[in-house]
Design a protein around this motif. Sequence first.
Motif, PDB file in Angstrom:
ATOM      1  N   MET A 301      -7.845   0.109   7.659  1.00 28.40           N
ATOM      2  CA  MET A 301      -8.613   1.041   6.128  1.00 28.40           C
ATOM      3  C   MET A 301      -7.981   1.782   5.719  1.00 28.40           C
ATOM      4  O   MET A 301      -7.606   2.264   4.736  1.00 28.40           O
ATOM      5  CB  MET A 301      -9.848   1.060   6.095  1.00 28.40           C
ATOM      6  CG  MET A 301     -10.587   2.143   7.275  1.00 28.40           C
ATOM      7  SD  MET A 301     -10.580   3.678   6.950  1.00 28.40           S
ATOM      8  CE  MET A 301     -11.744   3.620   5.732  1.00 28.40           C
ATOM      9  N   ARG A 302      -7.245   2.021   6.897  1.00 28.79           N
ATOM     10  CA  ARG A 302      -6.639   3.898   6.465  1.00 28.79           C
ATOM     11  C   ARG A 302      -5.556   4.045   5.519  1.00 28.79           C
ATOM     12  O   ARG A 302      -4.188   2.538   5.940  1.00 28.79           O
ATOM     13  CB  ARG A 302      -6.189   5.115   7.914  1.00 28.79           C
ATOM     14  CG  ARG A 302      -5.524   5.827   7.671  1.00 28.79           C
ATOM     15  CD  ARG A 302      -4.159   6.339   9.119  1.00 28.79           C
ATOM     16  NE  ARG A 302      -5.566   7.224   9.572  1.00 28.79           N
ATOM     17  CZ  ARG A 302      -5.782   6.394  10.465  1.00 28.79           C
ATOM     18  NH1 ARG A 302      -5.150   5.714  10.716  1.00 28.79           N
ATOM     19  NH2 ARG A 302      -7.112   6.596  11.787  1.00 28.79           N
ATOM     20  N   GLY A 303      -5.528   4.468   4.744  1.00 26.70           N
ATOM     21  CA  GLY A 303      -4.493   4.435   3.646  1.00 26.70           C
ATOM     22  C   GLY A 303      -4.502   3.602   2.673  1.00 26.70           C
ATOM     23  O   GLY A 303      -3.434   3.347   1.634  1.00 26.70           O
ATOM     24  N   ILE A 304      -5.318   2.767   2.294  1.00 23.28           N
ATOM     25  CA  ILE A 304      -5.260   1.650   1.603  1.00 23.28           C
ATOM     26  C   ILE A 304      -5.513   2.035  -0.053  1.00 23.28           C
ATOM     27  O   ILE A 304      -4.961   0.950  -0.885  1.00 23.28           O
ATOM     28  CB  ILE A 304      -6.281   0.059   1.952  1.00 23.28           C
ATOM     29  CG1 ILE A 304      -7.880   1.323   1.270  1.00 23.28           C
ATOM     30  CG2 ILE A 304      -5.682  -0.294   3.010  1.00 23.28           C
ATOM     31  CD1 ILE A 304      -8.628  -0.392   1.806  1.00 23.28           C
ATOM     32  N   LEU A 305      -6.130   3.326  -0.348  1.00 19.14           N
ATOM     33  CA  LEU A 305      -6.234   3.323  -1.384  1.00 19.14           C
ATOM     34  C   LEU A 305      -4.845   4.733  -1.380  1.00 19.14           C
ATOM     35  O   LEU A 305      -4.935   6.143  -2.644  1.00 19.14           O
ATOM     36  CB  LEU A 305      -7.132   3.873  -1.725  1.00 19.14           C
ATOM     37  CG  LEU A 305      -8.567   2.560  -1.809  1.00 19.14           C
ATOM     38  CD1 LEU A 305      -9.636   3.843  -2.323  1.00 19.14           C
ATOM     39  CD2 LEU A 305      -7.834   1.765  -3.009  1.00 19.14           C
ATOM     40  N   SER A 306      -4.076   4.734  -0.764  1.00 23.06           N
ATOM     41  CA  SER A 306      -2.997   5.714  -1.645  1.00 23.06           C
ATOM     42  C   SER A 306      -2.306   5.524  -2.192  1.00 23.06           C
ATOM     43  O   SER A 306      -1.978   4.025  -2.868  1.00 23.06           O
ATOM     44  CB  SER A 306      -2.126   5.748   0.034  1.00 23.06           C
ATOM     45  OG  SER A 306      -1.805   4.756  -0.012  1.00 23.06           O
ATOM     46  N   GLN A 307      -1.630   6.393  -3.010  1.00 22.60           N
ATOM     47  CA  GLN A 307      -0.237   6.509  -3.914  1.00 22.60           C
ATOM     48  C   GLN A 307       0.505   4.794  -3.817  1.00 22.60           C
ATOM     49  O   GLN A 307       0.781   4.378  -4.877  1.00 22.60           O
ATOM     50  CB  GLN A 307       0.129   7.158  -4.769  1.00 22.60           C
ATOM     51  CG  GLN A 307       1.147   6.903  -5.574  1.00 22.60           C
ATOM     52  CD  GLN A 307       1.433   8.116  -6.410  1.00 22.60           C
ATOM     53  OE1 GLN A 307       2.357   9.356  -5.086  1.00 22.60           O
ATOM     54  NE2 GLN A 307       1.849   8.506  -7.381  1.00 22.60           N
ATOM     55  N   GLN A 308       1.046   4.614  -2.844  1.00 21.41           N
ATOM     56  CA  GLN A 308       2.278   3.681  -2.185  1.00 21.41           C
ATOM     57  C   GLN A 308       1.141   2.316  -2.290  1.00 21.41           C
ATOM     58  O   GLN A 308       2.049   0.782  -2.423  1.00 21.41           O
ATOM     59  CB  GLN A 308       2.545   3.886  -0.767  1.00 21.41           C
ATOM     60  CG  GLN A 308       3.751   4.580  -0.688  1.00 21.41           C
ATOM     61  CD  GLN A 308       4.654   4.705   0.170  1.00 21.41           C
ATOM     62  OE1 GLN A 308       4.295   4.452   1.593  1.00 21.41           O
ATOM     63  NE2 GLN A 308       5.986   5.355   0.284  1.00 21.41           N
ATOM     64  N   ARG A 309       0.112   2.135  -2.267  1.00 20.63           N
ATOM     65  CA  ARG A 309      -0.259   1.063  -1.443  1.00 20.63           C
ATOM     66  C   ARG A 309      -1.085   0.679  -2.836  1.00 20.63           C
ATOM     67  O   ARG A 309      -1.865  -0.616  -2.635  1.00 20.63           O
ATOM     68  CB  ARG A 309      -1.277   0.699  -0.434  1.00 20.63           C
ATOM     69  CG  ARG A 309      -0.581   1.248   0.670  1.00 20.63           C
ATOM     70  CD  ARG A 309      -0.824   1.468   2.326  1.00 20.63           C
ATOM     71  NE  ARG A 309      -2.158   0.023   2.470  1.00 20.63           N
ATOM     72  CZ  ARG A 309      -2.542  -0.225   3.587  1.00 20.63           C
ATOM     73  NH1 ARG A 309      -2.201   1.474   4.219  1.00 20.63           N
ATOM     74  NH2 ARG A 309      -2.905  -0.702   3.807  1.00 20.63           N
ATOM     75  N   VAL A 310      -2.161   1.362  -3.846  1.00 20.24           N
ATOM     76  CA  VAL A 310      -2.995   0.714  -5.539  1.00 20.24           C
ATOM     77  C   VAL A 310      -2.062  -0.249  -5.809  1.00 20.24           C
ATOM     78  O   VAL A 310      -0.631   0.347  -5.860  1.00 20.24           O
ATOM     79  CB  VAL A 310      -3.515   2.151  -5.614  1.00 20.24           C
ATOM     80  CG1 VAL A 310      -4.565   2.639  -4.864  1.00 20.24           C
ATOM     81  CG2 VAL A 310      -2.911   3.255  -5.831  1.00 20.24           C
TER      82      VAL A 310
END
Length: 331
Positions: A301-310
């Motif tokens: 779940m880590r980083g799944i809402l970071s800018q690169q991944r949204v």
Amino acid sequence: MDLTTRYMGLDLKNHLVASASPLNADLGNLKRLEDVGTAAVVLPSLFEEQIEADAARYDHLSSVNAESSPEAQSYFPAPADYKVGPRQYLDLVRRASGSLDIPVVASLNGTTDHGWISYAKSIEEAGAAALELNIYFIPADLSLTGHDVEQRYLDILKAVRAMVSIPIAVKLSPYFSAVGSMALALERAGADALVLFNRFYEPDLDIARLQVLADLKLSQPNEIRLPLLWLAVLSGRVKVSLAATTGVTSADEVVKYLLAGADVVMTTSALLRHGVDYVAVLLAGLTSWLRAREFASLNHMRGILSQQRVQDPQAFERANYIKILQGYGGS
């Protein structure tokens, strides 16, 4: 449930780190923090002013009446024998490192690239697993340019990097004109991690007594938005580890920081409010959230809402700002 993570080269059993606070000056509290599940601890900062004050005290003691007789100098210890600097801090580093199985991170707080830099080596030799640089610098000198401020951070980091081999984290200010560029510059200068963000002292004014008020307010949940923004922007774009700090009062803030891309989440205010056992509450809340959404590990779940991944990267930029203003209906 796999909560393991990696922070500036250190393998941690979970994501939760007890950041620097008065609680961490007590070995009993440190042991309790480990017992309730904390993955690492940051010791209270050793301040540049403390080291300079001790050095000045030695200079004063060794010079008083020094010329009264040829033998006077023999009564004073040689600089090499006199432990200039707060020996208690090194003792805390030694005792904590020797007593805990989790990493002990020391902290240096200063504003220049001299004075306390050489002390970093002593901290490493005392057993610290890593070092956090808390460069608490408010550029009140109006002649300083933005470049001057950035260069001071880089000079301090480079000087410390030349002194120690242990990992170094830099606690970063949110007030740089280009936070992303500064993050990359610190990475190139040898940082292993960035801590977002330093909460600078912000004085209040007493309008009745006409005085400046010096008090400390514990962070609140609404303060996570600025570090949340930059964690999401930096995640996946820098090689250094990212630590989130400020505003953690419940597991909700922990989850948000991890979704944005933080490798670890640090907390002080929550522990000062509720005590060191509150770590177990935060960990239980995160585990419950992960299970409810069927995540097998924290890494999923880590980083799944970071800018690169949204799906909509502009949600972190100006386009979304306009949409928010146009959609605000008041209350």
